[in-house]
Design a protein around this motif. Structure first.
Motif, mmCIF file in Angstrom:
data_model
loop_
_atom_site.group_PDB
_atom_site.id
_atom_site.type_symbol
_atom_site.label_atom_id
_atom_site.label_comp_id
_atom_site.label_asym_id
_atom_site.label_seq_id
_atom_site.Cartn_x
_atom_site.Cartn_y
_atom_site.Cartn_z
ATOM 1 N N ILE A 20 47.392 39.642 20.648
ATOM 2 C CA ILE A 20 46.483 38.756 19.922
ATOM 3 C C ILE A 20 46.187 37.519 20.752
ATOM 4 O O ILE A 20 45.049 37.055 20.808
ATOM 5 N N ILE A 21 47.197 36.988 21.427
ATOM 6 C CA ILE A 21 46.996 35.825 22.306
ATOM 7 C C ILE A 21 45.986 36.164 23.394
ATOM 8 O O ILE A 21 45.062 35.395 23.670
ATOM 9 N N ALA A 22 46.135 37.337 23.991
ATOM 10 C CA ALA A 22 45.203 37.757 25.047
ATOM 11 C C ALA A 22 43.796 37.972 24.484
ATOM 12 O O ALA A 22 42.808 37.540 25.085
ATOM 13 N N GLN A 23 43.694 38.620 23.329
ATOM 14 C CA GLN A 23 42.391 38.914 22.734
ATOM 15 C C GLN A 23 41.647 37.637 22.363
ATOM 16 O O GLN A 23 40.426 37.554 22.503
ATOM 17 N N CYS A 24 42.381 36.608 21.930
ATOM 18 C CA CYS A 24 41.762 35.345 21.520
ATOM 19 C C CYS A 24 41.534 34.394 22.689
ATOM 20 O O CYS A 24 40.852 33.381 22.537
ATOM 21 N N GLY A 25 42.101 34.694 23.839
ATOM 22 C CA GLY A 25 41.932 33.830 25.003
ATOM 23 C C GLY A 25 42.742 32.551 24.933
ATOM 24 O O GLY A 25 42.350 31.539 25.509
ATOM 25 N N PHE A 26 43.874 32.573 24.210
ATOM 26 C CA PHE A 26 44.710 31.378 24.102
ATOM 27 C C PHE A 26 45.410 31.104 25.423
ATOM 28 O O PHE A 26 45.994 32.006 26.017
ATOM 29 N N GLU A 27 45.318 29.856 25.880
ATOM 30 C CA GLU A 27 45.995 29.427 27.101
ATOM 31 C C GLU A 27 46.476 28.005 26.905
ATOM 32 O O GLU A 27 45.664 27.110 26.684
ATOM 33 N N GLY A 28 47.770 27.759 27.000
ATOM 34 C CA GLY A 28 48.299 26.399 26.953
ATOM 35 C C GLY A 28 48.231 25.758 25.584
ATOM 36 O O GLY A 28 49.229 25.676 24.895
ATOM 37 N N GLU A 29 47.063 25.325 25.170
ATOM 38 C CA GLU A 29 46.901 24.661 23.887
ATOM 39 C C GLU A 29 45.874 25.394 23.039
ATOM 40 O O GLU A 29 44.987 26.064 23.565
ATOM 41 N N VAL A 30 46.029 25.247 21.724
ATOM 42 C CA VAL A 30 45.060 25.781 20.771
ATOM 43 C C VAL A 30 44.660 24.671 19.816
ATOM 44 O O VAL A 30 45.303 23.628 19.752
ATOM 45 N N GLU A 31 43.599 24.908 19.092
ATOM 46 C CA GLU A 31 43.108 23.936 18.119
ATOM 47 C C GLU A 31 43.308 24.514 16.721
ATOM 48 O O GLU A 31 43.053 25.690 16.482
ATOM 49 N N PHE A 32 43.804 23.671 15.786
ATOM 50 C CA PHE A 32 43.976 24.066 14.391
ATOM 51 C C PHE A 32 42.876 23.456 13.544
ATOM 52 O O PHE A 32 42.541 22.291 13.697
ATOM 53 N N LEU A 33 42.333 24.251 12.631
ATOM 54 C CA LEU A 33 41.385 23.774 11.635
ATOM 55 C C LEU A 33 41.831 24.311 10.285
ATOM 56 O O LEU A 33 42.310 25.441 10.187
ATOM 57 N N VAL A 34 41.698 23.491 9.247
ATOM 58 C CA VAL A 34 41.990 23.950 7.901
ATOM 59 C C VAL A 34 40.686 23.910 7.117
ATOM 60 O O VAL A 34 40.052 22.856 7.010
ATOM 61 N N GLN A 35 40.267 25.070 6.621
ATOM 62 C CA GLN A 35 39.031 25.175 5.846
ATOM 63 C C GLN A 35 39.281 26.090 4.648
ATOM 64 O O GLN A 35 39.751 27.217 4.818
ATOM 65 N N ASN A 36 38.986 25.581 3.454
ATOM 66 C CA ASN A 36 39.139 26.375 2.230
ATOM 67 C C ASN A 36 40.532 26.997 2.118
ATOM 68 O O ASN A 36 40.671 28.190 1.865
ATOM 69 N N ASN A 37 41.554 26.181 2.353
ATOM 70 C CA ASN A 37 42.956 26.626 2.286
ATOM 71 C C ASN A 37 43.289 27.734 3.277
ATOM 72 O O ASN A 37 44.184 28.534 3.060
ATOM 73 N N GLN A 38 42.538 27.806 4.362
ATOM 74 C CA GLN A 38 42.813 28.779 5.415
ATOM 75 C C GLN A 38 43.079 28.045 6.718
ATOM 76 O O GLN A 38 42.431 27.039 7.016
ATOM 77 N N LEU A 39 44.037 28.534 7.478
ATOM 78 C CA LEU A 39 44.338 27.976 8.793
ATOM 79 C C LEU A 39 43.574 28.768 9.841
ATOM 80 O O LEU A 39 43.687 29.992 9.916
ATOM 81 N N ILE A 40 42.796 28.072 10.642
ATOM 82 C CA ILE A 40 42.045 28.695 11.728
ATOM 83 C C ILE A 40 42.645 28.191 13.034
ATOM 84 O O ILE A 40 42.772 26.990 13.247
ATOM 85 N N VAL A 41 43.046 29.111 13.869
ATOM 86 C CA VAL A 41 43.591 28.779 15.190
ATOM 87 C C VAL A 41 42.593 29.293 16.206
ATOM 88 O O VAL A 41 42.243 30.470 16.208
ATOM 89 N N ARG A 42 42.106 28.389 17.075
ATOM 90 C CA ARG A 42 41.133 28.847 18.067
ATOM 91 C C ARG A 42 41.432 28.243 19.430
ATOM 92 O O ARG A 42 42.060 27.200 19.545
#
Length: 85
Positions: A20-42
């Motif tokens: 999942i980390i590879a598929q999302c392109g996560f490297e080093g740091e990620v950004e968190f967003l909370v929208q409509n009681n959902q956690l979005i990690v990008r």
């Protein structure tokens, strides 16, 4: 897919599987967003991501000329109203 919260010091965390980390392109740091009681990690993208290719394309198309080059004459407003402060 489900994941369990794990204790990390005084906080809690989630283990993210490597595929999942590879598929999302996560490297080093990620950004968190909370929208409509959902956690979005990008993934955090560089603010200058792909600028190099964009500048090359501009140069190829002749779109990289300065707008205020010596070839452009000043307008009446420039002559009468403009003032350096």
């Amino acid at each position: 897919m489900k994941a369990s919260l794990i204790k990390i010091g005084n906080s809690q965390g989630i283990r993210i599987p490597k595929p999942i980390i590879a598929q999302c392109g996560f490297e080093g740091e990620v950004e968190f967003l909370v929208q409509n009681n959902q956690l979005i990690v990008r993934a955090i993208k560089s603010s200058r991501h792909n600028w190099d290719s964009a500048f090359k394309k501009m140069a190829k198309n002749g779109d990289d000329q300065l707008l205020d080059s010596e070839n452009i004459s000043a307008t009446e407003w420039d002559e009468s109203e403009w003032e350096w402060k």
